[in-house]
Write an enzyme that holds these catalytic residues in place. Structure first.
Site, PDB file in Angstrom:
ATOM      1  N   GLY B  90     192.053   8.864  51.961  1.00  0.00           N
ATOM      2  CA  GLY B  90     192.278   8.950  50.641  1.00  0.00           C
ATOM      3  C   GLY B  90     190.957   9.056  49.723  1.00  0.00           C
ATOM      4  CB  SER B 122     189.563  10.664  55.874  1.00  0.00           C
ATOM      5  OG  SER B 122     189.140  11.468  54.707  1.00  0.00           O
ATOM      6  CB  ALA B 123     188.616   7.095  52.597  1.00  0.00           C
ATOM      7  CG  HIS B 159     187.773  15.923  55.513  1.00  0.00           C
ATOM      8  ND1 HIS B 159     188.920  16.195  55.982  1.00  0.00           N
ATOM      9  CD2 HIS B 159     188.023  14.590  54.914  1.00  0.00           C
ATOM     10  CE1 HIS B 159     190.122  15.205  56.092  1.00  0.00           C
ATOM     11  NE2 HIS B 159     189.489  14.157  55.390  1.00  0.00           N
ATOM     12  CD  GLU B 194     189.435  19.062  58.057  1.00  0.00           C
ATOM     13  OE1 GLU B 194     190.128  20.092  58.347  1.00  0.00           O
ATOM     14  OE2 GLU B 194     189.525  18.729  56.841  1.00  0.00           O
TER      15      GLU B 194
END
Lengths: 235, 235
Positions: B90, B122-123, B159, B194
């Site tokens: 997020g 990710s985050a 990413h 990714e």
């Protein structure tokens, strides 16, 4: 009376630094001999001197002198005495950090509100908005806060980029990011495509250049506006 | 002994949430019945409940229960008692802000250092690094600082995206942004494409997945490393 150009970018693909907007700048700076340049955003980590030289070379084409703020002993005085001011692109966090560190955020806001012509490109445009919360830049330094100059009553997203429908990359699109901004903030955001700028004269804010801009308002569907549209109503 | 998976993304193009890494997670969580999920990063502003339900549905496929940290009265206790922890993707600024607001940054770091299995995507991977200064996210909220959990002695760029050589967009490439980071910071940065993840077991840090990762060290040319490379030397 405010007199501001808020440009998406300094450079468009295939042309030189500021070339695409030089005709506009000739008019904008017609009563100005010397421009005070603020090189704090340091794109690619370029030095203040080198960045100022690059800008100086561009403005020679329209017979303007350029002085870097870093060459003044007292940056507050430099801003108070400036005929006109240009804040160039680079990293918005680095720029904001340096503005606060040198205690020039307030004086910069005041002189521009008072009528000193101001040109911003990219990071220099981001800081014209309410906050830097819609920058595209990496947060490589921690500024004392995200509040910007609030010269216009909304936020700017420079280098606005439409989603690439062929991409298989799962990172967020620009539009997704700006929608996330609106989960936590209410001000409008203007997505300025490269080659577009906002011309602010007093209370008038007009989209300039050949491209439409994308407007993101809280709790509304994003929409496009065409060049020459007045954007005064956004707040 | 630390036991961590630091994944670039939750989802790769064309497959479902966490699908690409479920086999690995089956092994990683083999002694775990219930995973504590931290939904604070709220991708696209999704609610904590909805995000937890999405994650719960994915983990049902490997017979794990999921509880959202927001459903506990005392989040510190929830972390101390957790069998395993997952922090989803997020917005990294929103995530960091919430971790500090709920005073769980230190306890989260301590339990993971103590051996509680941790999955980040990710985050949730960004915060495993030293700072969040190499996130790709928009700074839509202002966290009390940019320091992260420092579970590994470098920074993560999830990413990771190679430059698009056909692009006419003048915004910075990911590589340019990370180079700018190194004008102001010295820690290495791992650009995780990714589908890649880092597996941390005690002092061992190994690149996993099918893709190479791009390593950015201070004052060095960036370079590629292949899957199964040990990255313990980076600091």
């Amino acid at each position: 009376m405010q007199n501001i150009i808020i440009a998406s970018t300094s450079t468009i693909h295939g042309s030189g630094y500021l070339d695409y907007i030089l005709d506009e700048l000739t008019v904008f700076f017609k009563n100005v001999d010397t421009i005070l340049f603020i090189p704090y955003a340091r794109p690619s980590g370029i030095s203040h001197d080198d960045y100022t030289e690059k800008v100086s070379n561009a403005f020679k084409k329209i017979n303007k002198s350029v002085l870097g703020i870093h060459s003044f002993e007292n940056p507050v005085e430099a801003i108070n005495n400036a005929e006109a001011i240009f804040v160039g692109g680079g990293n918005t966090f680095v720029l904001t950090y340096q503005l606060y560190k040198n205690n020039i955020t307030e004086v910069l806001k005041n002189v521009v509100k008072g009528g000193t012509p101001y040109l911003g490109t990219s990071a220099g445009s981001n800081i014209c908005g309410l906050t830097i919360k819609t920058t595209n830049d990496m947060p490589i330094v921690y500024p004392p806060n995200f509040n910007a100059l609030a010269l216009v009553p909304f936020n700017i997203n420079p280098h606005y980029l439409d989603p690439n429908i062929n991409s298989e990359h799962m990172g967020e699109t620009r539009e997704t990011r700006i929608k996330e901004f609106h989960n936590f903030n209410t001000p409008p955001v203007i997505g300025l495509r490269e080659g577009s700028w906002l011309k602010v004269e007093g209370n008038s804010i007009i989209l300039k250049g050949h491209l439409a801009a994308r407007i993101f308002e809280y709790n509304k569907m994003p929409y496009e506006v065409n060049p020459e549209t007045e954007l005064n109503h956004l707040k």
